[in-house]
Scaffold this motif. Structure first.
Motif, mmCIF file in Angstrom:
data_model
loop_
_atom_site.group_PDB
_atom_site.id
_atom_site.type_symbol
_atom_site.label_atom_id
_atom_site.label_comp_id
_atom_site.label_asym_id
_atom_site.label_seq_id
_atom_site.Cartn_x
_atom_site.Cartn_y
_atom_site.Cartn_z
ATOM 1 N N GLU A 103 0.828 -1.211 0.000
ATOM 2 C CA GLU A 103 0.000 0.000 0.000
ATOM 3 C C GLU A 103 0.859 1.256 0.000
ATOM 4 O O GLU A 103 0.433 2.298 -0.479
ATOM 5 N N ARG A 104 2.083 1.176 0.513
ATOM 6 C CA ARG A 104 2.979 2.331 0.479
ATOM 7 C C ARG A 104 3.480 2.563 -0.952
ATOM 8 O O ARG A 104 3.737 3.683 -1.357
ATOM 9 N N GLU B 93 15.165 -7.189 7.163
ATOM 10 C CA GLU B 93 16.033 -6.015 7.304
ATOM 11 C C GLU B 93 15.220 -4.755 7.595
ATOM 12 O O GLU B 93 15.622 -3.913 8.399
ATOM 13 N N ILE B 94 14.083 -4.620 6.941
ATOM 14 C CA ILE B 94 13.215 -3.470 7.197
ATOM 15 C C ILE B 94 12.713 -3.503 8.633
ATOM 16 O O ILE B 94 12.697 -2.487 9.330
ATOM 17 N N ASP B 95 12.329 -4.692 9.094
ATOM 18 C CA ASP B 95 11.860 -4.815 10.470
ATOM 19 C C ASP B 95 12.986 -4.500 11.454
ATOM 20 O O ASP B 95 12.770 -3.775 12.439
ATOM 21 N N ALA B 96 14.178 -5.018 11.196
ATOM 22 C CA ALA B 96 15.313 -4.756 12.099
ATOM 23 C C ALA B 96 15.642 -3.270 12.146
ATOM 24 O O ALA B 96 15.907 -2.712 13.217
ATOM 25 N N ARG B 97 15.596 -2.614 10.994
ATOM 26 C CA ARG B 97 15.901 -1.180 10.959
ATOM 27 C C ARG B 97 14.817 -0.377 11.673
ATOM 28 O O ARG B 97 15.105 0.618 12.348
ATOM 29 N N SER B 98 13.576 -0.802 11.558
ATOM 30 C CA SER B 98 12.488 -0.134 12.278
ATOM 31 C C SER B 98 12.689 -0.254 13.778
ATOM 32 O O SER B 98 12.513 0.716 14.518
ATOM 33 N N ARG B 99 13.081 -1.421 14.226
ATOM 34 C CA ARG B 99 13.319 -1.627 15.655
ATOM 35 C C ARG B 99 14.503 -0.778 16.126
ATOM 36 O O ARG B 99 14.483 -0.247 17.233
ATOM 37 N N GLN B 100 15.507 -0.631 15.268
ATOM 38 C CA GLN B 100 16.677 0.187 15.610
ATOM 39 C C GLN B 100 16.326 1.675 15.627
ATOM 40 O O GLN B 100 16.625 2.376 16.589
ATOM 41 N N ASP B 101 15.660 2.154 14.576
ATOM 42 C CA ASP B 101 15.395 3.588 14.435
ATOM 43 C C ASP B 101 14.175 4.066 15.219
ATOM 44 O O ASP B 101 14.172 5.174 15.744
ATOM 45 N N LYS C 246 12.267 1.943 17.463
ATOM 46 C CA LYS C 246 12.027 1.156 18.682
ATOM 47 C C LYS C 246 10.692 0.422 18.644
ATOM 48 O O LYS C 246 10.053 0.213 19.672
ATOM 49 N N LEU C 247 10.248 0.040 17.449
ATOM 50 C CA LEU C 247 9.039 -0.743 17.305
ATOM 51 C C LEU C 247 9.122 -1.571 16.034
ATOM 52 O O LEU C 247 9.844 -1.210 15.093
ATOM 53 N N PRO C 248 8.386 -2.678 15.976
ATOM 54 C CA PRO C 248 8.411 -3.493 14.765
ATOM 55 C C PRO C 248 7.849 -2.707 13.578
ATOM 56 O O PRO C 248 6.994 -1.828 13.740
ATOM 57 N N ALA C 249 8.306 -3.042 12.404
ATOM 58 C CA ALA C 249 7.881 -2.311 11.199
ATOM 59 C C ALA C 249 6.381 -2.401 10.972
ATOM 60 O O ALA C 249 5.783 -1.478 10.415
ATOM 61 N N VAL C 250 5.750 -3.481 11.419
ATOM 62 C CA VAL C 250 4.299 -3.607 11.236
ATOM 63 C C VAL C 250 3.540 -2.571 12.056
ATOM 64 O O VAL C 250 2.396 -2.251 11.741
ATOM 65 N N LYS C 251 4.176 -2.030 13.097
ATOM 66 C CA LYS C 251 3.531 -1.009 13.938
ATOM 67 C C LYS C 251 4.018 0.400 13.620
ATOM 68 O O LYS C 251 3.582 1.359 14.240
ATOM 69 N N ALA C 252 4.911 0.519 12.649
ATOM 70 C CA ALA C 252 5.419 1.836 12.256
ATOM 71 C C ALA C 252 4.316 2.618 11.549
ATOM 72 O O ALA C 252 3.399 2.039 10.957
ATOM 73 N N THR C 253 4.411 3.928 11.606
ATOM 74 C CA THR C 253 3.447 4.774 10.907
ATOM 75 C C THR C 253 3.698 4.673 9.404
ATOM 76 O O THR C 253 4.793 4.265 8.970
ATOM 77 N N PRO C 254 2.731 5.058 8.590
ATOM 78 C CA PRO C 254 2.965 5.056 7.145
ATOM 79 C C PRO C 254 4.195 5.889 6.742
ATOM 80 O O PRO C 254 4.952 5.491 5.853
#
Length: 189
Positions: free
Chosen positions: A61-62, A103-111, A113-121
């Motif tokens: 969707e993005r 990798e996207i999930d790991a970077r989201s957790r690093q940047d 502090k949450l899993p990529a599935v819970k990141a904002t759009p």
């Protein structure tokens, strides 16, 4: 009536020699090896974990968001991608997609502090941009393959052909000077 495989054959040419292997196989442009022709039904194997499926869906969707026309989710692109990876891909084809999601999930957790599935759009946009710019391990390989699947899945769907574009099953006369401003859509024939 145009079917998805016929439309797929027409679309893959725009990606040139770098077409993602499962797309080339599904379009009949590459040998299918031992992969049987599977057109309908549920995927033959489970490709994604539940969290990967949610992230893959959000990233679809993005890439093609809902605007004045339906986006990738409404067009069924996530199911198309899972079916393509399950039934037209071999294990090494799935690798870049699965590792890219990781990798996207790991970077989201690093940047963030949450899993990529819970990141904002907006955060998901930033993460996928990192992949696009090859700022994640094997990010460009993931992004190119994923983007191709989203675009092909969308523009070979009923929504992509009939709502985003204007489908004319039997084209009328050719008018090479027809003003785009009177149509505001690209025609599919």
């Amino acid at each position: 009536m145009m079917d998805r495989r016929h439309a797929l054959g027409g679309i893959v040419a725009m990606f040139g020699a770098q077409i993602f292997a499962p797309l080339a196989r599904a379009a009949g442009l590459a040998p299918a090896a031992a992969i049987p022709v599977i057109d309908q039904g549920a995927p033959s194997i489970q490709v994604f974990t539940p969290d990967q499926r949610i992230l893959m869906t959000a990233l679809c969707e993005r890439i093609i968001p809902t605007t004045d026309t339906p986006g990738a989710i409404a067009a069924g692109v996530p199911a198309y991608i899972e079916k393509l990876l399950a039934d037209w891909a071999v294990a090494e084809d799935r690798g870049p997609i699965l590792s890219g999601l990781a990798e996207i999930d790991a970077r989201s957790r690093q940047d963030y502090k949450l899993p990529a599935v819970k990141a904002t759009p907006e955060q998901q946009d930033a993460l996928i941009t990192l992949a696009m710019n090859d700022e994640l391990p094997d990010g460009e390989e993931f992004f190119e393959a994923f983007r191709q699947m989203v675009i092909v899945g969308y523009y070979t769907s009923e929504i992509g052909i009939t709502q985003e574009r204007e489908y004319l099953p039997i084209p009328g006369e050719y008018n090479g000077a027809f003003p785009y401003s009177q149509v505001n859509k690209v025609y599919s024939a």
